[in-house]
Design a protein around this motif. Structure first.
Motif, PDB file in Angstrom:
ATOM      1  N   VAL A  30     -35.097 -26.525  37.616  1.00 32.98           N
ATOM      2  CA  VAL A  30     -35.503 -27.359  36.492  1.00 32.98           C
ATOM      3  C   VAL A  30     -35.640 -28.816  36.916  1.00 32.98           C
ATOM      4  O   VAL A  30     -36.584 -29.502  36.536  1.00 32.98           O
ATOM      5  CB  VAL A  30     -34.496 -27.232  35.335  1.00 32.98           C
ATOM      6  CG1 VAL A  30     -34.680 -28.345  34.336  1.00 32.98           C
ATOM      7  CG2 VAL A  30     -34.641 -25.883  34.644  1.00 32.98           C
ATOM      8  N   TYR A  42     -32.615 -34.858  35.351  1.00 35.67           N
ATOM      9  CA  TYR A  42     -32.196 -33.935  34.310  1.00 35.67           C
ATOM     10  C   TYR A  42     -31.517 -34.668  33.159  1.00 35.67           C
ATOM     11  O   TYR A  42     -31.741 -34.375  31.999  1.00 35.67           O
ATOM     12  CB  TYR A  42     -31.254 -32.883  34.888  1.00 35.67           C
ATOM     13  CG  TYR A  42     -31.134 -31.700  33.980  1.00 35.67           C
ATOM     14  CD1 TYR A  42     -32.085 -30.701  34.016  1.00 35.67           C
ATOM     15  CD2 TYR A  42     -30.101 -31.605  33.064  1.00 35.67           C
ATOM     16  CE1 TYR A  42     -32.011 -29.623  33.162  1.00 35.67           C
ATOM     17  CE2 TYR A  42     -30.017 -30.535  32.205  1.00 35.67           C
ATOM     18  CZ  TYR A  42     -30.972 -29.548  32.256  1.00 35.67           C
ATOM     19  OH  TYR A  42     -30.906 -28.488  31.403  1.00 35.67           O
ATOM     20  N   PHE A  45     -34.015 -36.384  31.023  1.00 34.95           N
ATOM     21  CA  PHE A  45     -34.672 -35.406  30.160  1.00 34.95           C
ATOM     22  C   PHE A  45     -33.787 -35.048  28.974  1.00 34.95           C
ATOM     23  O   PHE A  45     -34.240 -34.989  27.830  1.00 34.95           O
ATOM     24  CB  PHE A  45     -35.019 -34.152  30.960  1.00 34.95           C
ATOM     25  CG  PHE A  45     -35.452 -32.997  30.124  1.00 34.95           C
ATOM     26  CD1 PHE A  45     -36.680 -33.011  29.484  1.00 34.95           C
ATOM     27  CD2 PHE A  45     -34.627 -31.898  29.961  1.00 34.95           C
ATOM     28  CE1 PHE A  45     -37.088 -31.940  28.702  1.00 34.95           C
ATOM     29  CE2 PHE A  45     -35.025 -30.828  29.175  1.00 34.95           C
ATOM     30  CZ  PHE A  45     -36.256 -30.852  28.549  1.00 34.95           C
ATOM     31  N   PHE A 116     -42.506 -30.494  28.725  1.00 31.29           N
ATOM     32  CA  PHE A 116     -42.031 -29.318  28.008  1.00 31.29           C
ATOM     33  C   PHE A 116     -42.681 -28.003  28.439  1.00 31.29           C
ATOM     34  O   PHE A 116     -41.966 -27.031  28.714  1.00 31.29           O
ATOM     35  CB  PHE A 116     -42.187 -29.490  26.501  1.00 31.29           C
ATOM     36  CG  PHE A 116     -40.914 -29.866  25.818  1.00 31.29           C
ATOM     37  CD1 PHE A 116     -39.733 -29.181  26.095  1.00 31.29           C
ATOM     38  CD2 PHE A 116     -40.875 -30.894  24.888  1.00 31.29           C
ATOM     39  CE1 PHE A 116     -38.548 -29.531  25.465  1.00 31.29           C
ATOM     40  CE2 PHE A 116     -39.689 -31.248  24.257  1.00 31.29           C
ATOM     41  CZ  PHE A 116     -38.528 -30.572  24.543  1.00 31.29           C
ATOM     42  N   HIS A 119     -41.464 -26.772  31.614  1.00 32.49           N
ATOM     43  CA  HIS A 119     -40.035 -26.537  31.485  1.00 32.49           C
ATOM     44  C   HIS A 119     -39.775 -25.177  30.850  1.00 32.49           C
ATOM     45  O   HIS A 119     -38.999 -24.365  31.365  1.00 32.49           O
ATOM     46  CB  HIS A 119     -39.430 -27.642  30.622  1.00 32.49           C
ATOM     47  CG  HIS A 119     -37.940 -27.629  30.560  1.00 32.49           C
ATOM     48  ND1 HIS A 119     -37.156 -27.962  31.634  1.00 32.49           N
ATOM     49  CD2 HIS A 119     -37.093 -27.313  29.562  1.00 32.49           C
ATOM     50  CE1 HIS A 119     -35.889 -27.850  31.300  1.00 32.49           C
ATOM     51  NE2 HIS A 119     -35.818 -27.463  30.045  1.00 32.49           N
TER      52      HIS A 119
ATOM     53  N   SER B   5     -46.662 -26.131  23.380  1.00 30.78           N
ATOM     54  CA  SER B   5     -45.615 -25.510  24.172  1.00 30.78           C
ATOM     55  C   SER B   5     -45.569 -24.030  23.873  1.00 30.78           C
ATOM     56  O   SER B   5     -45.776 -23.614  22.754  1.00 30.78           O
ATOM     57  CB  SER B   5     -44.279 -26.148  23.819  1.00 30.78           C
ATOM     58  OG  SER B   5     -44.296 -27.513  24.184  1.00 30.78           O
ATOM     59  N   PRO B   6     -45.292 -23.240  24.906  1.00 28.69           N
ATOM     60  CA  PRO B   6     -45.138 -21.802  24.708  1.00 28.69           C
ATOM     61  C   PRO B   6     -43.993 -21.508  23.752  1.00 28.69           C
ATOM     62  O   PRO B   6     -43.940 -20.458  23.165  1.00 28.69           O
ATOM     63  CB  PRO B   6     -44.815 -21.291  26.108  1.00 28.69           C
ATOM     64  CG  PRO B   6     -45.247 -22.377  27.027  1.00 28.69           C
ATOM     65  CD  PRO B   6     -45.102 -23.652  26.266  1.00 28.69           C
ATOM     66  N   TYR B  16     -30.005 -21.141  26.046  1.00 29.63           N
ATOM     67  CA  TYR B  16     -30.284 -22.108  27.111  1.00 29.63           C
ATOM     68  C   TYR B  16     -29.396 -23.340  26.989  1.00 29.63           C
ATOM     69  O   TYR B  16     -28.731 -23.740  27.945  1.00 29.63           O
ATOM     70  CB  TYR B  16     -31.765 -22.495  27.053  1.00 29.63           C
ATOM     71  CG  TYR B  16     -32.144 -23.624  27.959  1.00 29.63           C
ATOM     72  CD1 TYR B  16     -31.800 -23.605  29.308  1.00 29.63           C
ATOM     73  CD2 TYR B  16     -32.846 -24.711  27.474  1.00 29.63           C
ATOM     74  CE1 TYR B  16     -32.154 -24.650  30.144  1.00 29.63           C
ATOM     75  CE2 TYR B  16     -33.210 -25.752  28.310  1.00 29.63           C
ATOM     76  CZ  TYR B  16     -32.859 -25.719  29.635  1.00 29.63           C
ATOM     77  OH  TYR B  16     -33.205 -26.756  30.453  1.00 29.63           O
ATOM     78  N   PRO B 168     -47.618 -24.454  35.802  1.00 27.49           N
ATOM     79  CA  PRO B 168     -47.315 -23.056  36.066  1.00 27.49           C
ATOM     80  C   PRO B 168     -48.112 -22.193  35.104  1.00 27.49           C
ATOM     81  O   PRO B 168     -48.466 -22.644  34.029  1.00 27.49           O
ATOM     82  CB  PRO B 168     -45.835 -22.927  35.767  1.00 27.49           C
ATOM     83  CG  PRO B 168     -45.379 -24.252  35.308  1.00 27.49           C
ATOM     84  CD  PRO B 168     -46.540 -25.143  35.152  1.00 27.49           C
TER      85      PRO B 168
END
Lengths: 171, 171
Positions: A30, A42, A45, A116, A119, B5-6, B16, B168
Motif C-alpha cells: 500500500v 501512509y 493518507f 483511491f 488503493h 472508485s471501485p 480493512y 492497476p
DNA sequence: TATTGTTATACTCTATAACTATA
DNA sequence: TATAGTTATAGAGTATAACAATA
C-alpha cells in the motif's frame, strides 16, 4: 513484571504470525501504491482520508493525533508536510483558541481521488479476492472487537505526554 | 484514469480499517515491550526469532531478507547491530563463498528468552483474551490464506527499475 | 554475466523535552 | 495548573546506487 510464560497454542501462534506477516506485506504494498499514485506516506493518507471522511472535512489536531499518530510532534510534522503541499489548511479553532482545526482542501480531495482507485484495487487483489463475504464479515467483527479492546486499555506504559487514565491493567 | 472508485462494501471497509488499526496498535505495543525487555527493535526480534526457530540456528542472509521483507542493505544494517551486541555471528557459508551464514549465539538465545514471556503475555492481554478459540482458528485460517496469496503474487514491485506502475487493472 | 552481500549516502519519520499560549 | 500545539534536536531505520567478490 510479567508472570510466567503462558505460551501460545498453535492456532494462536499461526494467527499471530499470519497477522504480522499480512499486515506487513499489505502495508508495504500500500505504501508503494500511495507513493506512486499521490506521493503520500501512509500516515499522510490516513490523515487525509480521515479528514475527507469527516462531515466538516476537518478535525482538531488532538483528534487526529489520537486516531492516527502517536506523538503530537509527529502529527505537527505531517500536518506541515500536507499544508506545504496545499492539501490541508490549519487555522485556530473558533471555540477554543488553543486548538488548531485542520481542514482538507480541494487539492487534498483531488489527491485522495487520485489515490483511491489504485488503493482499493490493491486491496481487492491482495486481500478481498481471496476471502468469502463470510470471511470478511467475521474478520471485521473479530478485529473490531480487538481494536476496541486495545483502544480501551492502553498497553502498560503509554505516556506520550501526560496521561490521566487510571492504572492501565497492571497485574 | 479510472473514474469512480471501485468501492468497498461496508464490511470490507470495516475489516480493512480494523486490520490496519489493530496491527498498528499491536505493533506499537509490541515494539515497546521488546525495547523495554531486550532493547530489540521489532525487526531484530523477528530475525532472532527466525534464527532461533531454525534447526541449525542459522540462515543465509538472503533467506532472512526474503523472510522479513526488506532491502538487503537494511538487513546488513540490522545484522551488524545484532553482531555488535554478540547476539549473532556472521561467517562465510561453507558451500558458497558468496553467502554469509548468520547464526544465533547463546547470548542471542538468552535475549530471546528474556523477551518471550512478556511478548506472549502482551499478545494475550491485547489480543487473544478478547477472542474465542473459534475466532482464533478462523482468523488463523483466513489470514494464512491471504498471506500465501500475497507471497505467491508479489505486488507489482518486482521491477524496481523502470517507471512507476500506473493504474492497476481495476476495471 | 548473475548472484551475494557491503558500503556510502541521503532521506523520512518518530519521539523527547523545552517552550508558548490559552482555558 | 492543565491542555493544545510547536520547535529543536537527535536517533533509528530504510532505500538506492555503486562496489567487490564469488559462481
Amino acid at each position: 513484571m510479567v508472570m510466567a510464560s503462558p505460551s501460545l497454542e498453535p492456532a494462536q501462534l499461526g494467527a499471530y504470525f499470519a497477522l504480522i506477516e499480512v499486515s506487513s506485506l499489505l502495508r508495504h504494498a500500500v505504501e508503494q501504491q500511495l507513493r506512486d499514485a499521490g506521493d503520500l506516506s501512509y500516515v499522510q493518507f490516513q490523515l487525509l482520508a480521515r479528514l475527507g471522511d469527516s462531515p466538516t472535512g476537518s478535525h482538531r489536531m488532538t483528534d487526529l493525533a489520537d486516531g492516527v499518530v502517536y506523538s503530537r510532534s509527529g502529527l505537527t510534522y505531517q500536518a506541515q508536510m500536507l499544508e506545504q503541499r496545499g492539501l490541508v489548511t490549519r487555522a485556530p479553532s473558533p471555540d477554543d483558541e488553543r486548538s488548531i482545526t485542520v481542514a482538507i482542501t480541494d487539492d487534498g480531495r483531488a489527491v485522495l481521488a487520485d489515490v483511491f482507485p489504485g488503493h482499493i484495487a490493491l486491496l481487492h487483489e491482495s486481500f478481498f479476492d481471496t476471502l468469502t463475504p463470510d470471511d470478511v464479515e467475521h474478520l471485521a467483527g473479530v478485529l473490531t472487537r480487538v481494536r476496541d479492546r486495545m483502544r480501551a486499555s492502553p498497553p502498560r506504559s503509554a505516556a506520550p505526554r501526560r496521561r490521566k487514565d487510571a492504572a492501565p491493567r497492571s497485574a
